[in-house]
Motif scaffolding. Structure first.
Motif, PDB file in Angstrom:
ATOM      1  N   LEU A  66       0.712  -1.325   0.096  1.00  0.00           N
ATOM      2  CA  LEU A  66       0.177  -0.064   0.138  1.00  0.00           C
ATOM      3  C   LEU A  66       0.828   1.262   0.113  1.00  0.00           C
ATOM      4  O   LEU A  66       0.532   2.411  -0.577  1.00  0.00           O
ATOM      5  CB  LEU A  66      -1.167   0.054   1.198  1.00  0.00           C
ATOM      6  CG  LEU A  66      -1.790  -0.871   1.283  1.00  0.00           C
ATOM      7  CD1 LEU A  66      -2.777  -0.825   2.417  1.00  0.00           C
ATOM      8  CD2 LEU A  66      -2.842  -0.591   0.087  1.00  0.00           C
ATOM      9  N   GLY A  95      -0.173  -3.744 -12.055  1.00  0.00           N
ATOM     10  CA  GLY A  95      -1.084  -3.749 -10.912  1.00  0.00           C
ATOM     11  C   GLY A  95      -1.924  -5.057 -10.772  1.00  0.00           C
ATOM     12  O   GLY A  95      -2.126  -5.538  -9.735  1.00  0.00           O
ATOM     13  N   THR A  99      -2.043  -7.047  -7.426  1.00  0.00           N
ATOM     14  CA  THR A  99      -3.423  -7.400  -6.631  1.00  0.00           C
ATOM     15  C   THR A  99      -3.394  -8.969  -6.361  1.00  0.00           C
ATOM     16  O   THR A  99      -3.768  -9.252  -5.253  1.00  0.00           O
ATOM     17  CB  THR A  99      -4.446  -7.293  -7.878  1.00  0.00           C
ATOM     18  OG1 THR A  99      -4.494  -5.798  -8.209  1.00  0.00           O
ATOM     19  CG2 THR A  99      -5.583  -7.734  -7.482  1.00  0.00           C
ATOM     20  N   ARG A 102      -1.187  -9.290  -3.202  1.00  0.00           N
ATOM     21  CA  ARG A 102      -2.103  -9.093  -2.006  1.00  0.00           C
ATOM     22  C   ARG A 102      -3.121  -9.893  -1.501  1.00  0.00           C
ATOM     23  O   ARG A 102      -3.555  -9.916  -0.282  1.00  0.00           O
ATOM     24  CB  ARG A 102      -3.015  -7.681  -2.235  1.00  0.00           C
ATOM     25  CG  ARG A 102      -1.919  -6.485  -2.001  1.00  0.00           C
ATOM     26  CD  ARG A 102      -2.904  -5.174  -2.549  1.00  0.00           C
ATOM     27  NE  ARG A 102      -1.843  -4.156  -2.782  1.00  0.00           N
ATOM     28  CZ  ARG A 102      -1.789  -2.868  -3.238  1.00  0.00           C
ATOM     29  NH1 ARG A 102      -2.824  -3.156  -4.423  1.00  0.00           N
ATOM     30  NH2 ARG A 102      -1.113  -2.081  -3.090  1.00  0.00           N
TER      31      ARG A 102
ATOM     32  N   VAL B 193     -10.803   2.311  -0.238  1.00  0.00           N
ATOM     33  CA  VAL B 193      -9.847   2.123  -1.253  1.00  0.00           C
ATOM     34  C   VAL B 193      -8.772   1.121  -0.687  1.00  0.00           C
ATOM     35  O   VAL B 193      -8.567   0.051  -1.310  1.00  0.00           O
ATOM     36  CB  VAL B 193      -9.209   3.171  -2.039  1.00  0.00           C
ATOM     37  CG1 VAL B 193      -8.622   2.763  -3.179  1.00  0.00           C
ATOM     38  CG2 VAL B 193     -10.349   4.068  -2.855  1.00  0.00           C
ATOM     39  N   GLU B 194      -8.335   1.596   0.355  1.00  0.00           N
ATOM     40  CA  GLU B 194      -7.252   0.706   0.815  1.00  0.00           C
ATOM     41  C   GLU B 194      -7.430  -0.582   1.382  1.00  0.00           C
ATOM     42  O   GLU B 194      -6.907  -1.672   0.895  1.00  0.00           O
ATOM     43  CB  GLU B 194      -6.701   1.347   2.093  1.00  0.00           C
ATOM     44  CG  GLU B 194      -5.611   2.684   1.579  1.00  0.00           C
ATOM     45  CD  GLU B 194      -4.876   3.409   2.675  1.00  0.00           C
ATOM     46  OE1 GLU B 194      -5.205   3.052   3.728  1.00  0.00           O
ATOM     47  OE2 GLU B 194      -4.069   3.991   2.209  1.00  0.00           O
ATOM     48  N   GLN B 197      -8.005  -2.516  -1.588  1.00  0.00           N
ATOM     49  CA  GLN B 197      -6.690  -3.224  -2.346  1.00  0.00           C
ATOM     50  C   GLN B 197      -6.229  -3.966  -1.439  1.00  0.00           C
ATOM     51  O   GLN B 197      -5.791  -5.216  -1.934  1.00  0.00           O
ATOM     52  CB  GLN B 197      -5.929  -1.744  -2.172  1.00  0.00           C
ATOM     53  CG  GLN B 197      -6.023  -0.905  -3.498  1.00  0.00           C
ATOM     54  CD  GLN B 197      -5.208   0.230  -3.284  1.00  0.00           C
ATOM     55  OE1 GLN B 197      -4.529   0.566  -2.201  1.00  0.00           O
ATOM     56  NE2 GLN B 197      -4.733   0.705  -4.313  1.00  0.00           N
ATOM     57  N   ARG B 203      -8.448  -2.879  -9.852  1.00  0.00           N
ATOM     58  CA  ARG B 203      -8.838  -1.238 -10.058  1.00  0.00           C
ATOM     59  C   ARG B 203     -10.218  -0.959 -10.494  1.00  0.00           C
ATOM     60  O   ARG B 203     -10.741  -0.136  -9.837  1.00  0.00           O
ATOM     61  CB  ARG B 203      -7.616  -0.545 -10.761  1.00  0.00           C
ATOM     62  CG  ARG B 203      -6.379  -0.223 -10.091  1.00  0.00           C
ATOM     63  CD  ARG B 203      -5.576   0.298 -11.013  1.00  0.00           C
ATOM     64  NE  ARG B 203      -5.992   1.412 -11.604  1.00  0.00           N
ATOM     65  CZ  ARG B 203      -5.389   2.494 -12.404  1.00  0.00           C
ATOM     66  NH1 ARG B 203      -4.060   2.184 -12.334  1.00  0.00           N
ATOM     67  NH2 ARG B 203      -5.915   3.308 -12.988  1.00  0.00           N
ATOM     68  N   ILE B 206     -12.633  -2.095  -7.844  1.00  0.00           N
ATOM     69  CA  ILE B 206     -12.810  -1.096  -6.769  1.00  0.00           C
ATOM     70  C   ILE B 206     -13.600   0.033  -7.145  1.00  0.00           C
ATOM     71  O   ILE B 206     -14.585   0.345  -6.525  1.00  0.00           O
ATOM     72  CB  ILE B 206     -11.266  -0.692  -6.225  1.00  0.00           C
ATOM     73  CG1 ILE B 206     -10.644  -1.841  -5.693  1.00  0.00           C
ATOM     74  CG2 ILE B 206     -11.429   0.460  -5.290  1.00  0.00           C
ATOM     75  CD1 ILE B 206      -9.008  -1.715  -5.357  1.00  0.00           C
TER      76      ILE B 206
END
Ligand SMILES: Nc1ncnc2c1ncn2[C@@H]1O[C@H](COP(=O)(O)OP(=O)(O)OP(=O)(O)O)[C@@H](O)[C@H]1O
Ligand SMILES: [Mg+2]
Lengths: 266, 321
Positions: A66, A95, A99, A102, B193-194, B197, B203, B206
């Motif tokens: 983050l 990205g 993702t 994560r 948003v965090e 994520q 993206r 979200i």
């Protein structure tokens, strides 16, 4: 459960789940992390302590990218977080790849950050269905199990604002668990709660620790830290100034700042 | 403190606890609300009365032209021009908002520049600009920038009145909606948003599933304004002889000089359209109020709560619930 230490690198030892090396991060001219080294063994619990502004949240946020570090790296489960090493350079991942990484790391925030426009159930199944392609009925069943585990079965159709702070935080933990992460990060999970609600959240985290979940927890609950942690780390001014077994770090800190901070918190 | 309380309960007028426990609960009455409502209703009735009884408004003529063919054609054009302009405007506007919110300094400045330019130039000037494009740029061509051309068009054939109106109004909506959308997105806390994520959501997901639904309560009322404003602003196209609702009415009164009745015909149609849109906006807002306590009371509940003002028996039925 054995605590990893930055020195645990000898051959034959199991590679730690998390390895942080030389991590640096500045905001403008303000150096927030100033060369952090940290190991977290699989299945162990690490507690991060330190005064306000010492960089605890920033360190945690670097672990799931983050925050983008300025130097050094974080490795989780053998993969560099957010980068790929090629030809002497660390190339930032696209990205989609970040993702994917994560999904291995769950995070629980001080302010819960549940999605207010979604019900408890929708909060829990959103990521498993959208990201991991779990069939909806399976995700719903799993969500029921998780809610039972955090003592909230039957509240599936409630909206977050209809729950108490402690209940919201337990839903947030269940939401993170729904992705079956290998590592859970907690950033002061009880700091926004009334004192009588702290216990119920810590109880859930304690159960996870007993169940062998790998966790990094930022907390000021010293008693809780002493009880569940395999490793305690004290951060000050963006550096780790004290680390080791909780008994040593919490009860017999060698560092001046740590001693002052802990006596103030206790 | 305690002596204070016992003194008060000792007063002769103080009711006993058992009376308090069995007493019926009465919701607060709001006579002020009803009196002000009554006054406003009387004023509204007077207004309607003068409108209906003043013969110079010529209501029979209004009725005669209300469903006139050319008026209905104009109405149709106004509706679809507004719809097309809004869809196009919001698609471009959302993209411009995204550009203004992006980290890329070039996109950011371009987004800012677009909004600045369009908002600076009066809409009438923009409309005439596109209508007169042929005289400024007689030829448009497709090709590599500053390099060879692949194809070219004569602009004279490209921009008729309707197309010029469509382009000018769409760009206008784009600039204003960009700011509305941007404001809505900024109103969503960064933690949302965090959290998304950290769960590994992509993206696009979200934006669609987490940010936009939470931005909507801020976006919808302002958009309702813009939409209804644009519905009426389309009447500006009459200056370039596009036959929308208002221009169709004008064409008729230019012949028969029944100016007021025909303006009323057009106005009443605008009122009808605005009413439909306002009702639509109400339901959209209600939809996006999920998970909040803003779902509103509505007439039925307000009336039921205040019923006792008129009818005491009504309370017993709906009383403590
Ligand atoms: N996005 C940001 N931009 C600028 N400065 C930041 C940002 N995030 C954090 N900081 C600064 O970095 C420093 C460390 O912040 P961090 O949140 O990591 O501290 P912390 O140890 O978690 O403190 P606390 O116990 O108060 O939560 C602080 O001085 C903070 O002001
Ligand atoms: Mg913090």
């Amino acid at each position: 459960m054995s605590a990893g230490t930055p020195q645990a690198g000898d051959a034959g030892a199991i590679r730690p789940l998390v390895r942080v090396r030389g991590l640096k991060k500045s905001f403008g001219s303000h150096r927030v992390l100033d060369g952090v080294d940290l190991d977290v063994a699989e299945g162990s619990v690490t507690v991060l302590l330190g005064p306000s502004g010492s960089g605890k949240s920033t360190l945690l946020r670097c672990v799931n990218h983050l925050e983008r570090p300025d130097a050094g790296f974080v490795e989780v489960a053998g993969e560099i977080v957010g980068y790929r090493y090629r030809d002497g350079r660390l190339h930032e991942l696209p990205g989609r790849e970040i993702t994917r990484q994560r999904t291995q790391v769950g995070m629980v925030f001080q302010q819960f950050n549940l999605f207010p426009h979604l019900t408890v159930l929708e909060n829990l199944i959103e990521a498993p269905v959208a990201v991991r392609g779990v069939p909806k009925p399976d995700a719903v069943a799993k969500a029921g199990e998780l809610l039972a585990r955090v003592g909230l079965d039957g509240r599936q159709s409630a909206y977050p604002r209809e729950l108490s702070g402690g209940q919201q935080q337990r839903v947030a933990i269940a939401r993170a668990l729904a992705m079956e992460p290998r590592l859970l990060l907690f950033d002061e999970p009880t700091s926004a709660l009334d004192p009588e609600l702290v216990g119920e959240v810590l109880g859930v985290i304690r159960d996870l620790a007993v169940g062998g979940m790998s966790m990094i927890i930022v907390t000021h609950e010293i008693g809780f830290a002493r009880e569940v942690a395999d490793q305690a780390v004290f951060l000050d001014g963006g550096r780790i100034v004290e680390s080791g077994a909780p008994a040593d770090v919490l009860d017999r800190p060698g560092n001046e700042r740590a001693r002052a901070f802990l006596s103030a918190v206790l | 403190m305690t002596s204070d309380v016992s003194e008060r309960t000792a007063l002769p007028s103080a009711p006993a606890d058992e009376h308090l426990l069995t007493a019926r609960l009465v919701a607060p009455r709001r006579p002020g609300l009803w009196i002000s409502a009554a006054i406003l209703l009387v004023l509204a009735a007077m207004l309607i009365h003068t409108l209906v009884t003043n013969r110079r408004f010529q209501w029979p003529t209004v009725r005669g032209y209300f469903f006139e063919r050319s008026i209905l054609h104009g109405l149709e054009l106004t509706i679809w021009l507004t719809a097309a302009v809004l869809v196009t405007g919001y698609v471009i506007g959302t993209a411009v908002a995204a550009a203004r919110l992006s980290k890329n300094p070039v996109l950011k400045s371009l987004g800012f520049g677009f909004v600045w330019l369009i908002r600076s130039v009066p809409m009438l000037v923009q409309l005439l600009f596109w209508y007169e494009l042929a005289s400024l740029y007689p030829k448009l061509s497709l090709g590599i920038p500053f390099g060879p051309e692949f194809a070219s068009f004569k602009t004279a054939h490209l921009f008729g009145g309707i197309l010029a109106a469509y382009v000018a109004l769409s760009l206008d909506v784009a600039a204003f909606s960009a700011e509305i959308v941007r404001g809505g997105i900024l109103s969503v806390p960064a933690g949302q948003v965090e959290a998304a994520q950290a769960l590994g959501l992509g993206r696009g997901r979200i934006f669609r599933r987490i940010v936009l639904p939470q931005a909507m309560p801020a976006i919808v009322p302002a958009s309702g304004n813009l939409l209804i404003g644009m519905l009426k602003a389309t009447s500006i196209v009459s200056v370039i002889a596009v036959q929308d609702l208002l221009y169709s009415a004008q064409l008729i009164y230019n012949e028969n000089f029944q100016i007021i009745p025909l303006l009323l015909v057009a106005t009443l149609w605008y009122v009808v359209l605005t009413t439909v849109l306002s009702i639509g906006q109400y339901f959209v807002e209600r939809h996006y109020a999920r998970g909040t306590n803003r779902r509103g009371d509505g007439f039925a509940r307000l009336f039921r709560r205040n019923l006792p003002l008129f009818n005491r028996a009504g309370l017993a039925a709906g009383g403590r619930s």
